[in-house]
Design a protein around this motif. Structure first.
Motif, PDB file in Angstrom:
ATOM      1  N   THR A 152       0.830  -1.206   0.000  1.00  0.00           N
ATOM      2  CA  THR A 152       0.000   0.000   0.000  1.00  0.00           C
ATOM      3  C   THR A 152       0.864   1.255   0.000  1.00  0.00           C
ATOM      4  OG1 THR A 152      -1.803  -1.133   1.155  1.00  0.00           O
ATOM      5  CG2 THR A 152      -1.771   1.269   1.259  1.00  0.00           C
ATOM      6  N   LEU A 153       1.865   1.303   0.872  1.00  0.00           N
ATOM      7  CA  LEU A 153       2.750   2.465   0.957  1.00  0.00           C
ATOM      8  C   LEU A 153       3.536   2.658  -0.339  1.00  0.00           C
ATOM      9  CD1 LEU A 153       4.074   2.062   4.618  1.00  0.00           C
ATOM     10  CD2 LEU A 153       2.388   3.713   3.772  1.00  0.00           C
ATOM     11  N   ILE A 154       3.993   1.538  -0.908  1.00  0.00           N
ATOM     12  CA  ILE A 154       4.748   1.635  -2.176  1.00  0.00           C
ATOM     13  C   ILE A 154       3.866   2.205  -3.274  1.00  0.00           C
ATOM     14  CG2 ILE A 154       5.806   0.255  -4.015  1.00  0.00           C
ATOM     15  CD1 ILE A 154       6.947  -1.558  -1.840  1.00  0.00           C
ATOM     16  N   SER A 155       2.618   1.747  -3.346  1.00  0.00           N
ATOM     17  CA  SER A 155       1.723   2.246  -4.404  1.00  0.00           C
ATOM     18  C   SER A 155       1.386   3.723  -4.185  1.00  0.00           C
ATOM     19  CB  SER A 155       0.445   1.407  -4.437  1.00  0.00           C
ATOM     20  OG  SER A 155      -0.352   1.635  -3.287  1.00  0.00           O
ATOM     21  N   ILE A 156       1.269   4.148  -2.935  1.00  0.00           N
ATOM     22  CA  ILE A 156       0.937   5.544  -2.642  1.00  0.00           C
ATOM     23  C   ILE A 156       2.069   6.487  -3.034  1.00  0.00           C
ATOM     24  CG2 ILE A 156       0.523   7.202  -0.767  1.00  0.00           C
ATOM     25  CD1 ILE A 156      -1.078   4.994   0.651  1.00  0.00           C
ATOM     26  N   PHE A 157       3.312   6.090  -2.704  1.00  0.00           N
ATOM     27  CA  PHE A 157       4.440   6.999  -2.902  1.00  0.00           C
ATOM     28  C   PHE A 157       5.106   6.863  -4.273  1.00  0.00           C
ATOM     29  CE2 PHE A 157       4.290   6.749   1.794  1.00  0.00           C
ATOM     30  CZ  PHE A 157       4.146   8.098   2.065  1.00  0.00           C
ATOM     31  N   LEU A 158       5.086   5.663  -4.864  1.00  0.00           N
ATOM     32  CA  LEU A 158       5.797   5.463  -6.132  1.00  0.00           C
ATOM     33  C   LEU A 158       4.896   5.608  -7.358  1.00  0.00           C
ATOM     34  CD1 LEU A 158       8.275   2.532  -5.334  1.00  0.00           C
ATOM     35  CD2 LEU A 158       8.611   5.006  -5.147  1.00  0.00           C
ATOM     36  N   PHE A 159       3.658   5.145  -7.260  1.00  0.00           N
ATOM     37  CA  PHE A 159       2.761   5.303  -8.414  1.00  0.00           C
ATOM     38  C   PHE A 159       1.332   5.571  -7.932  1.00  0.00           C
ATOM     39  CE2 PHE A 159       4.341   0.954  -7.872  1.00  0.00           C
ATOM     40  CZ  PHE A 159       3.221   0.264  -7.440  1.00  0.00           C
ATOM     41  N   ALA A 219     -10.271   3.972  10.015  1.00  0.00           N
ATOM     42  CA  ALA A 219     -11.000   3.427   8.866  1.00  0.00           C
ATOM     43  C   ALA A 219     -10.867   4.270   7.594  1.00  0.00           C
ATOM     44  CB  ALA A 219     -12.476   3.245   9.225  1.00  0.00           C
ATOM     45  N   PRO A 220     -10.927   5.602   7.675  1.00  0.00           N
ATOM     46  CA  PRO A 220     -10.800   6.388   6.430  1.00  0.00           C
ATOM     47  C   PRO A 220      -9.507   6.129   5.674  1.00  0.00           C
ATOM     48  CG  PRO A 220     -11.672   7.751   8.197  1.00  0.00           C
ATOM     49  CD  PRO A 220     -11.239   6.466   8.828  1.00  0.00           C
ATOM     50  N   TYR A 221      -8.423   5.805   6.400  1.00  0.00           N
ATOM     51  CA  TYR A 221      -7.141   5.564   5.735  1.00  0.00           C
ATOM     52  C   TYR A 221      -7.141   4.250   4.947  1.00  0.00           C
ATOM     53  CZ  TYR A 221      -5.586   9.288   8.843  1.00  0.00           C
ATOM     54  OH  TYR A 221      -5.463  10.474   9.494  1.00  0.00           O
ATOM     55  N   ALA A 222      -8.069   3.334   5.315  1.00  0.00           N
ATOM     56  CA  ALA A 222      -8.138   2.048   4.617  1.00  0.00           C
ATOM     57  C   ALA A 222      -8.562   2.207   3.162  1.00  0.00           C
ATOM     58  CB  ALA A 222      -9.109   1.114   5.333  1.00  0.00           C
ATOM     59  N   SER A 223      -9.143   3.359   2.826  1.00  0.00           N
ATOM     60  CA  SER A 223      -9.567   3.573   1.442  1.00  0.00           C
ATOM     61  C   SER A 223      -8.386   3.650   0.482  1.00  0.00           C
ATOM     62  CB  SER A 223     -10.398   4.856   1.344  1.00  0.00           C
ATOM     63  OG  SER A 223      -9.625   5.980   1.736  1.00  0.00           O
ATOM     64  N   TYR A 224      -7.161   3.837   1.021  1.00  0.00           N
ATOM     65  CA  TYR A 224      -5.962   3.903   0.171  1.00  0.00           C
ATOM     66  C   TYR A 224      -5.404   2.513  -0.163  1.00  0.00           C
ATOM     67  CZ  TYR A 224      -5.938   8.857   1.450  1.00  0.00           C
ATOM     68  OH  TYR A 224      -6.284  10.169   1.629  1.00  0.00           O
ATOM     69  N   ILE A 225      -5.936   1.470   0.454  1.00  0.00           N
ATOM     70  CA  ILE A 225      -5.412   0.116   0.230  1.00  0.00           C
ATOM     71  C   ILE A 225      -5.760  -0.346  -1.186  1.00  0.00           C
ATOM     72  CG2 ILE A 225      -5.548  -2.303   0.938  1.00  0.00           C
ATOM     73  CD1 ILE A 225      -6.243  -1.316   3.751  1.00  0.00           C
ATOM     74  N   PRO A 226      -4.763  -0.734  -1.989  1.00  0.00           N
ATOM     75  CA  PRO A 226      -5.057  -1.234  -3.346  1.00  0.00           C
ATOM     76  C   PRO A 226      -5.700  -2.620  -3.294  1.00  0.00           C
ATOM     77  CG  PRO A 226      -2.747  -0.556  -3.111  1.00  0.00           C
ATOM     78  CD  PRO A 226      -3.329  -0.649  -1.737  1.00  0.00           C
TER      79      PRO A 226
END
Length: 528
Positions: free
Chosen positions: A203-210, A335-342
């Motif tokens: 998740t963190l990799i997808s948020i910061f890299l692409f 819970a709102p942060y879970a929306s970033y999970i690919p």
């Protein structure tokens, strides 16, 4: 109504252990709850609601000291089928009805009938469910767009092939990172919360890299609300009862099997533990009646989470309560942060769960024997995948019953026999009190394996160090009977008792060799 002895001698030290265990299980339960909900065709928050409410109720009302309840992979095919055919609202009704069925089962003593479900049937549909879960995540793994969930397996596979040209390289990279973590992390850091790390790092990799390159929970389902839903009683009509009673009964039966199996596993992990099966079904029933009223999906005992609970040091049901409170805190705060999970990060987790639940060794073993059990296994497996679980279980049990009627003869009888002079000379080592002999008369199969398992502990109480089993009149043995004999041998090993097989019918010897029992017992301990 039910006597509760699960809190005897409970103290502050026990609470500290339960606190650690409950938080540990909660960390595991959060990604699984969301993943199972998504795979079942509903929003991820419904999986969290189920984890919180069902987990709490089963901990308080269930019959096992260590049981952790929540959404499980076994329910995915049946829940998805209900959602696709009837919709989410009717899924809540089916879950509510399943809860009623489970409560009725607890009072009727149906927990004892669970033992009569053939092992070939349970292995068949469990492996079939694993295949459905695994293949169902291929779309998210490859980031394929334009897919529509369909009722039948082959339709989904055709749609997957037709849309494969829409693969997303970023989704594949995200999923592969998670998959690599799942296989490597346990070897280098076994105590780290595996599923959480396998979800967090991709998740963190997808948020910061692409960023914005892969589909997420937020883009697919919207944001996850940081609160529990309001109480809502579903609208039940006669038409819905007619349509949903059968799926609800399958949910109840499947939930009963899995919860009791989980409780048995927990008993095996904690020496001296014994769950109350009637109370366990009652607790599961109440949980499944209340959970849908708050938007949750059907739940049952989760074997992996229960085992994690025990390994983490749990001593009472308080650990299950702590788990629910921990997941609730996550829902309210994060819970709102879970929306970033690919979705691509959740796919390998479900694939990992499917691989672990597939029972592939048992499946291959039964299939290789090429007996009536093999036919039951293969039929149940294929019907689970290509038709549905309801039909698969019904046909599987029917085939097993027909196979039983064909080969069944007499009842199982185990009784002490008189030692012959030859046996005394050969095995006693001058101490006849260390030697005992029993005759087994009748079949050891899925219908009598429980009788066999209930009787053999008394054999160990004789004080004998060598036990002769005279199997001259063993009429039938199937895959469940083989498992019962393996259990006898395991318990005998723990007690330091030697098992000697005498007069095994020649036609049964090939089956013993194919199943591995011959090597397990040892050639030197067979006297034909």
């Amino acid at each position: 109504m039910f006597k509760d002895n699960r809190y005897l001698d409970y103290n502050g030290a026990g609470f500290r252990k339960d606190l650690i265990a409950g938080i540990t299980v909660g960390i595991v339960a959060i990604p699984l709850g969301m993943a199972f909900a998504i795979a079942s065709g509903v929003k991820p928050e419904y999986g969290l609601y189920t984890t919180i409410i069902a987990g709490l109720i089963v901990a308080l009302l269930g019959g096992s000291r260590f049981q952790i309840a929540g959404p499980t992979g076994a329910f995915i095919p049946i829940l998805l089928a209900i959602v696709l055919q009837y919709g989410y609202e009717d899924l809540l009704i089916a879950g509510f009805l399943a809860g009623i069925f489970l409560v009725i089962m607890s009072f009727l003593g149906v927990s004892n009938l669970i033992h009569f479900v053939p092992r070939s049937v349970t292995i068949g549909f469990t492996t079939g469910i694993a295949v459905i879960i695994f293949t169902g995540q291929l779309g998210n793994f490859f980031g394929i767009t334009g897919l529509e969930k369909k009722e039948f397996f082959h339709e989904n596979m055709i749609d997957l092939v037709n849309q494969f040209h829409t693969v997303n390289v970023f989704s594949i990279v995200t999923a592969l990172i998670g998959l690599i973590i799942l296989f490597i992390l346990p070897k280098i850091a076994p105590r780290v919360p595996l599923l959480l790390i396998a979800l967090l790092i991709p998740t963190l990799i997808s948020i910061f890299l692409f960023p914005s390159k892969v589909e997420t929970i937020g883009t697919a389902f919207g944001g996850i609300p940081n609160s529990l839903p309001n109480f809502h009683f579903p609208q039940i009509t006669l038409e819905k009862l007619v349509n949903l009673w059968q799926p609800a009964l399958i949910i109840a039966a499947l939930g009963a099997i899995e919860s009791l199996l989980s409780a048995v596993v927990a008993d095996g992990m904690k020496s001296g533990e014994k769950h109350d099966s009637k109370r366990e079904l009652f607790g599961q029933g109440i949980a499944n009646m209340i959970t849908p009223l708050f938007g949750g999906i059907p739940a049952t005992g989760a074997i992996a989470r229960t085992a994690t609970n025990i390994r983490s040091g749990a001593v009472s049901p308080i650990s299950g309560v702590v788990q629910s409170v921990f997941v609730l805190a996550f829902l309210l705060l994060f819970a709102p942060y879970a929306s970033y999970i690919p979705l691509a990060a959740m796919a390998p987790i479900l694939m990992y769960v499917a691989w672990n639940m597939s029972a592939r060794k048992s499946f291959t073993h039964i299939l290789m024997i090429r007996s009536g059990d093999s036919l039951v296994l293969l039929t149940t497996f294929l019907l689970t995948i290509f038709i549905d679980l309801t039909i698969a279980v019904q046909v599987g049990i029917l085939l097993a019953a027909l196979s039983f009627l064909r080969k069944m003869s007499g009842k199982l009888d185990i009784k002490e026999a008189t030692l012959s002079d030859v046996e005394i000379i050969k095995f006693s080592d001058s101490d006849t009190s260390s030697l005992a002999k029993y005759t087994v008369d009748g079949p050891i199969f899925f219908g009598t394996a429980k009788v066999f398992e209930d009787k053999y502990p008394a054999i160990f109480l004789t004080g004998a160090r060598k036990i002769i089993l005279d199997l001259e009149h063993l009429s039938v043995i199937d895959a469940t009977g083989e498992a019962a004999l393996y259990a006898l041998l395991d318990d005998a090993d723990k007690a330091g008792i030697q098992i000697i097989i005498k007069r095994l019918p020649k036609e049964k010897l090939p089956l013993f060799k194919k199943s591995g029992l011959y090597n397990r017992i040892g050639e030197a301990n067979f006297f034909m």
